[in-house]
Each structure stands twice: as C-alpha cells, then as structure tokens.
Write an enzyme that holds these catalytic residues in place. Structure first.
Site, PDB file in Angstrom:
ATOM      1  N   ARG A  55       0.662  -1.270   0.099  1.00 54.27           N
ATOM      2  CA  ARG A  55      -0.001   0.058  -0.044  1.00 54.27           C
ATOM      3  C   ARG A  55       0.887   1.179  -0.093  1.00 54.27           C
ATOM      4  O   ARG A  55       0.429   2.310  -0.689  1.00 54.27           O
ATOM      5  CB  ARG A  55      -0.964   0.168   1.241  1.00 54.27           C
ATOM      6  CG  ARG A  55      -1.898  -1.054   1.146  1.00 54.27           C
ATOM      7  CD  ARG A  55      -2.811  -1.062   2.429  1.00 54.27           C
ATOM      8  NE  ARG A  55      -3.384   0.103   2.757  1.00 54.27           N
ATOM      9  CZ  ARG A  55      -4.615   0.324   2.390  1.00 54.27           C
ATOM     10  NH1 ARG A  55      -5.203   0.136   1.582  1.00 54.27           N
ATOM     11  NH2 ARG A  55      -4.941   1.669   3.078  1.00 54.27           N
ATOM     12  N   CYS A  75     -14.195   3.511   8.501  1.00 54.00           N
ATOM     13  CA  CYS A  75     -15.329   3.221   7.493  1.00 54.00           C
ATOM     14  C   CYS A  75     -16.053   1.877   7.930  1.00 54.00           C
ATOM     15  O   CYS A  75     -16.378   1.030   7.357  1.00 54.00           O
ATOM     16  CB  CYS A  75     -14.895   2.941   6.030  1.00 54.00           C
ATOM     17  SG  CYS A  75     -13.802   1.669   5.706  1.00 54.00           S
TER      18      CYS A  75
END
Length: 333
Positions: free
Chosen positions: A164, A259
């Site tokens: 990432r 989230c």
C-alpha cells in the site's frame, strides 16, 4: 429494532418491504441494533443499489469550473455538493468514462467518496502547518490535505503496509504532489517515538473492518468479515489513536475515522483514548450539513458511554456517499 436474524445470509423485512441479501446475517443483526428506524431504509438500500460516483477536483492543478466545462464537452452530466465545489458526482454508468478520460490521466480529478472528503475537510489543515496523515494509503485524503495546505508547510503521509505504501507513492506522483508530500513506511503506533508532539494536525483514518464499503454485488467486500476481525481491528486502532494523540502539539487537532459501523472500532476506541489522556484531550462537536448523520452512541450492548461521546458523528450511507465514523479531538494547550 426488529426480530432476530438467523442463518448465514439475511432476508430483511422493514417498512412492508422484504429484500433477500447475501450480507452476513450477524452483521445485519448488529446493524439493525445500531441504525435508528427512521434511517434504516436508505441505509439498507445503500448496500444493494448503485451509488453515484464521487470525484474531487485537484485544485493544485485546475479549478472546478474548468473540469465542469470539460465534462460538459464530453457529454457527461455531473452534480456538485453544496458548500464543496471541488466535489462532483456522476452517474455510475459514467464512472469508467471519467476514469479513462484525459482529465483523470492528467491528475485533475481523483476518485474519492464524499464521506472521505468531508472527513479530511474536518481536519481544517492550513498552509504552513505541520500535518500528519498516519494511515495514508491509498492517498485520497493526503491529496486533499495537500490542496487545503496549498502545498506549503509540511505534510507527512505514513503507511505501514509495504504494498500500500508504494501504491500511495504512485498516487501522489500521478496527482503531482510527490515533491511536497513526505512519505514514510512505518507502523503508525510508533511514530510518536520519532516525532513527539510536533504536528499541528493529525489524521488517523484507521484500518478497520470496512463495513461501510460492503455491497451485495461484491461478495469479496464482506467475505472476511467476522466479529473476531472487529476485535482484532480494535486492538490496532487503540494503539494508532494513542500514538496520534501523542504526536499532536498542545492546542492541536486530531481526527479519528473509520469506515466501520462497529461501536467496538469507534466509540469504544474513542472512550479508551479519553480515559488514557484524561485532562489532556477533549472531543469537539461535529456539524456536517447536507448528509445524513447520527451522533455517537450513548450505549452499546448494555455498556453506557459518557455524554461527551455524543459529539462524535456517524455519517450514514445513502445514494450519495458511503458511511463513516468521525471523532474530532482537541489537545489542551
């Protein structure tokens, strides 16, 4: 809020409508305990219906008006958001056309949900400040912070996962901010040892169970969800938030976001930080216009929380945006 759900998948009845769903039944049962009845229908539909695609204009390279003119030339209809002209929405069927366009290739637009954009705006980063994005990949909020800072000051984008991290660097380069944004590959839980209380503002958009990104048409989005994963995430989130608060200067601001809908990843993590830093930090109220929100919970599964946690905000998903939990910490001077 309704009857008990059993079995691996859910058949939900509410408001006279029944909808069969592949979502994990334990997740749906928890969701029904959490979401007020007045919001249930639009939240439930958001997991099963297409959502408008949201983009943000890279104001370091262009202005919304120029982007709007190019979209009009391409024959793509768009919508803007009140009070946030750099956000724009297109129909789901036009998303691929925007992603394949010269606008996107030139780094003039970035795909970023409205909730994500509102979260980054809440940090209120200013030009000339020192700002930390602790869990930065894939880079949407980092890019937005760079625009808010007008590429002046210091912005550190950290990511713990190597794959990432390199995706983050690629996004920053594509959007033209790689020379302004500093990057680091490190576990955010130890950053405070390197930097101390040296940042004006810190964003901790913590790794989570990603419940707000579940969709019935994408089984991979919820394939690995489990109550055990929520507990694992909570342990990591507590460490990240504590580290982030140690990195903030006295008088500074920290935004904590996930989230996930799970209170274990949200209210309980915030409550832990308030106890650990008692007398040093406080929660600021959050007001977001135009989106469906609910305040932080007063209790969860018979566990009561202090009234201060009502200052947190849970953005509820609908056709415009994904869900998101946000808490705004202020460090006392």
């Amino acid at each position: 809020m309704g009857g008990t759900t059993t079995g691996r998948n859910a058949d939900q009845a509410h408001g006279g409508c029944t909808m069969s769903s592949p979502l994990p039944a334990p997740f749906v049962a928890r969701l029904r305990m959490l979401i007020p009845p007045a919001h249930w229908d639009h939240v439930w539909r958001s997991f099963h219906e297409p959502r408008l695609s949201c983009f943000r204009v890279n104001t370091l390279k262009t202005c919304p008006e120029q982007v709007h003119a190019e979209l009009q030339r391409m024959g793509i209809a768009w919508h803007t958001w009140p009070d946030k002209m750099d956000a724009l929405f297109v129909a789901p069927e036009d998303r691929s056309r925007v992603l394949d366009s010269a606008l996107y290739a030139a780094g003039l637009l970035y795909s970023q949900s409205l909730a994500s954009q509102l979260c980054a705006r809440m940090l209120a980063a200013q030009p000339g400040e020192r700002v930390l994005d602790m869990c930065a990949a894939p880079g949407g909020k980092t890019l937005q912070l760079a625009c808010m800072m007008q590429a002046t000051g210091e912005l550190l984008a950290n990511e713990a996962v190597r794959k990432r991290f390199f995706k983050l660097k690629g996004v920053l380069a594509a959007q033209g901010v790689e020379h302004f944004v500093r990057t680091s590959l490190a576990d955010g839980r130890v950053l405070w040892r390197r930097h101390g209380a040296s940042f004006d503002r810190v964003l901790v958009d913590a790794p989570c169970s990603t419940e707000a990104r579940f969709h019935a048409d994408r089984p991979a989005s919820f394939r690995y969800w489990s109550p055990r994963k929520i507990k694992e995430m909570r342990h990591k989130q507590k460490g990240l938030l504590r580290s982030g608060l140690r990195c903030v200067k006295p008088g500074g601001t920290l935004i904590y976001a996930t989230c996930s809908f799970a209170p274990e990843e949200n209210e309980l993590v915030v409550f832990d930080a308030l106890k650990h830093f008692a007398g040093e930090v406080t929660l600021a109220p959050i007001a977001l216009a135009g989106v469906k929100c609910m305040p932080g919970l007063a209790q969860w599964q018979e566990r009561a929380f202090p009234e201060e946690l009502r200052r947190c905000c849970r953005i509820l998903p609908d056709e415009w945006t994904e869900g998101l939990f946000i808490a705004c910490f202020k460090k006392r001077s």
